[in-house]
Design an enzyme around this catalytic site. Structure first.
Site, short mmCIF file in Angstrom:
data_model
loop_
_atom_site.label_atom_id
_atom_site.label_comp_id
_atom_site.label_asym_id
_atom_site.label_seq_id
_atom_site.Cartn_x
_atom_site.Cartn_y
_atom_site.Cartn_z
N SER A 177 0.79 -1.22 0.00
CA SER A 177 0.00 0.00 0.00
C SER A 177 0.83 1.29 0.00
O SER A 177 0.36 2.31 -0.48
CB SER A 177 -0.96 0.00 1.18
OG SER A 177 -0.28 -0.24 2.40
N HIS A 205 -5.27 -3.11 -3.00
CA HIS A 205 -4.81 -2.17 -4.04
C HIS A 205 -4.64 -2.85 -5.39
O HIS A 205 -4.06 -2.27 -6.30
CB HIS A 205 -3.48 -1.54 -3.62
CG HIS A 205 -3.60 -0.70 -2.39
ND1 HIS A 205 -4.09 0.58 -2.39
CD2 HIS A 205 -3.33 -0.99 -1.10
CE1 HIS A 205 -4.10 1.05 -1.16
NE2 HIS A 205 -3.64 0.12 -0.36
N LYS A 235 -11.84 0.91 -2.26
CA LYS A 235 -10.85 1.59 -3.10
C LYS A 235 -11.39 1.62 -4.55
O LYS A 235 -12.28 2.39 -4.82
CB LYS A 235 -9.49 0.92 -2.90
CG LYS A 235 -8.99 1.30 -1.50
CD LYS A 235 -7.83 0.55 -0.95
CE LYS A 235 -7.54 1.09 0.46
NZ LYS A 235 -6.76 0.19 1.29
C1 LIG Z 1 -6.97 -0.05 2.79
C2 LIG Z 1 -6.42 -1.40 3.11
C3 LIG Z 1 -7.11 -2.28 3.94
C4 LIG Z 1 -8.33 -1.86 4.71
O1 LIG Z 1 -9.45 -1.78 3.92
P1 LIG Z 1 -10.65 -0.86 4.41
O2 LIG Z 1 -11.80 -1.32 3.62
O3 LIG Z 1 -10.27 0.54 4.15
O4 LIG Z 1 -10.81 -1.14 5.89
C5 LIG Z 1 -6.61 -3.55 4.10
N1 LIG Z 1 -5.47 -3.93 3.48
C6 LIG Z 1 -4.77 -3.10 2.71
C7 LIG Z 1 -3.52 -3.59 2.04
C8 LIG Z 1 -5.21 -1.80 2.51
O5 LIG Z 1 -4.49 -0.96 1.77
#
Ligand SMILES: *Cc1c(COP(=O)(O)O)cnc(C)c1O
Length: 389
Positions: A177, A205, A235
């Site tokens: 991330s 991602h 996302k």
């Molecule tokens: C953003 C993210 C999460 C968390 O997801 P949310 O739906 O925002 O709680 C989990 N793992 C990774 C690698 C992330 O970047």
């Protein structure tokens, strides 16, 4: 409560103080702040679908048909009809037997890891894994062995040297991330087979980004070889929620045992419907992920050509390392004054001395805007390097 004051003061002095800022969204790539419009290069809204008419309409209709909230946990009365459509569609998209939706990616990680692993088990976790994976490992009480980032020789050594009477699990971010690099899944799958370990990939991602949007398993041609594919609906899927895709039994087991699934009220219908609409768009319109990939390489090439240390890669997450936290904060502030929102990423999100600007590109950006942003970012970073900051 003096310790609160002490902590907050120290955080300010070390440039690690954090605060929320209320950005008013204008569209998928612009926000308004104090009456001014800024270009957003910091969101995870990779395909810009938060503002797509079909996605918005799906959310509006869900509110009209089912109300504003779900009113219950998934296992009581919170599972409204659009859930089964989304879970079925996710499974098909991921090429798995089944999928289950959690309230967010964070909850999917802590719930899944702690449900699958226990005291007798061993987890092998990349040192740059997301905080929600780390917290899932802690919650599970399993022995956790952290291997050096994407270092497969080290992972092999850890697997060989760690005796384990229970289950083994190798867990990685599919796309990391804060660095935007891709986990070496082919090697991981090979090692997992050799040492009889389960594999789990967090595609937060990579969903909507790699493998025609289907994630890292498809990107590497490893369909059917990853035991647990996890991701978020927040996302590229433009809503909120998390999911786990895998075998029917895995899903059945999680529904029965994952505490973050069982003991929390289900998502609002609008979020589920919006994610489903976004997923349908990604499947129907390959141009979306293609545009994201062309914008990402446009940005990467532009920054490199301007002399910035951007390492090769294909994802929309582009870190520009600057070192000290104070420098990252100063740069982000200067860029903000020039109309760009780019987040300064500091410890504990990244290691001490590795603070960075994290640039995130979207399919909704237009290249003329990206071009101007590249010039601004390069000017700010190069000015800093010359020391006349
Ligand atoms: C953003 C993210 C999460 C968390 O997801 P949310 O739906 O925002 O709680 C989990 N793992 C990774 C690698 C992330 O970047």
């Amino acid at each position: 409560m003096d310790f609160l004051q002490d902590y907050l003061l120290a955080a300010r002095q070390k440039n690690l103080y954090r605060q929320t800022i209320a950005y008013e969204p204008v569209d998928a790539t612009h926000v308004r702040l104090d009456g001014q419009i800024y270009l957003l290069l910091a969101a995870n809204n990779y395909l810009g679908l938060t503002h797509h008419p079909r996605v918005r309409q799906a959310a509006i209709e869900a509110v009209a048909n089912y109300g504003s909230g779900s009113g219950g946990a998934r296992l009581t009365t919170g599972t409204h009809p659009v859930y089964s459509s989304l879970e079925g569609r996710l499974a098909a998209f991921k090429g798995t037997e089944a999928a289950v939706v959690f309230n967010c990616g964070y909850m999917a990680n802590i719930g899944t890891i702690s449900a699958l692993m226990g005291r007798a088990d061993t987890i092998f976790s990349d040192e740059l894994n997301h905080a929600s994976i780390i917290d899932g490992c802690r919650l599970s009480k399993a022995r956790t062995v952290v291997f050096r980032h994407s270092d497969m020789a080290h992972l092999a050594q850890c697997l060989a040297e760690t005796p384990c009477s229970g289950q083994r699990l190798i867990v990685v971010d599919g796309v990391f991330s804060m660095d935007g690099d891709i986990a070496p899944l082919e090697e991981i799958v090979k090692l997992a087979k050799k040492y009889d370990a389960l594999t789990m990939v967090d595609d937060a991602h990579s969903t909507g980004v790699l493998g025609q949007g289907r994630g890292t398993a498809v990107h590497f041609g490893l369909e059917g070889q990853i035991d647990i594919q996890l991701g978020t609906l927040s996302k590229a899927l433009a809503a909120e929620g998390g999911y786990v895709a895998g075998s029917r039994q895995l899903v059945e087991y999680l529904v029965n045992t994952a505490r973050s699934f069982i003991f929390s009220t289900a998502l609002a219908p609008a979020a589920v419907a919006a994610a489903l609409a976004a997923l349908e768009l990604i499947e129907a319109e390959p141009a979306l992920t293609e545009k994201l990939s062309s914008n990402s390489s446009f940005m990467r090439r532009g920054l490199s050509a301007a002399g910035l240390p951007v390492v090769g890669g294909i994802t929309p997450i582009i870190p520009v390392g600057v070192g000290p936290a104070g420098t990252a904060v100063k740069l982000a502030e200067e860029l903000r004054q020039g109309g760009l929102i780019i987040t300064a990423i500091r410890p504990p999100t990244v290691p001490e001395g590795e603070s960075r600007l994290r640039i995130a590109v979207s399919a909704a950006h237009d290249q003329a805007e990206l071009s101007l942003a590249i010039d601004q970012i390069a000017a700010a970073v190069n000015k800093l390097k010359r020391g006349d900051h």
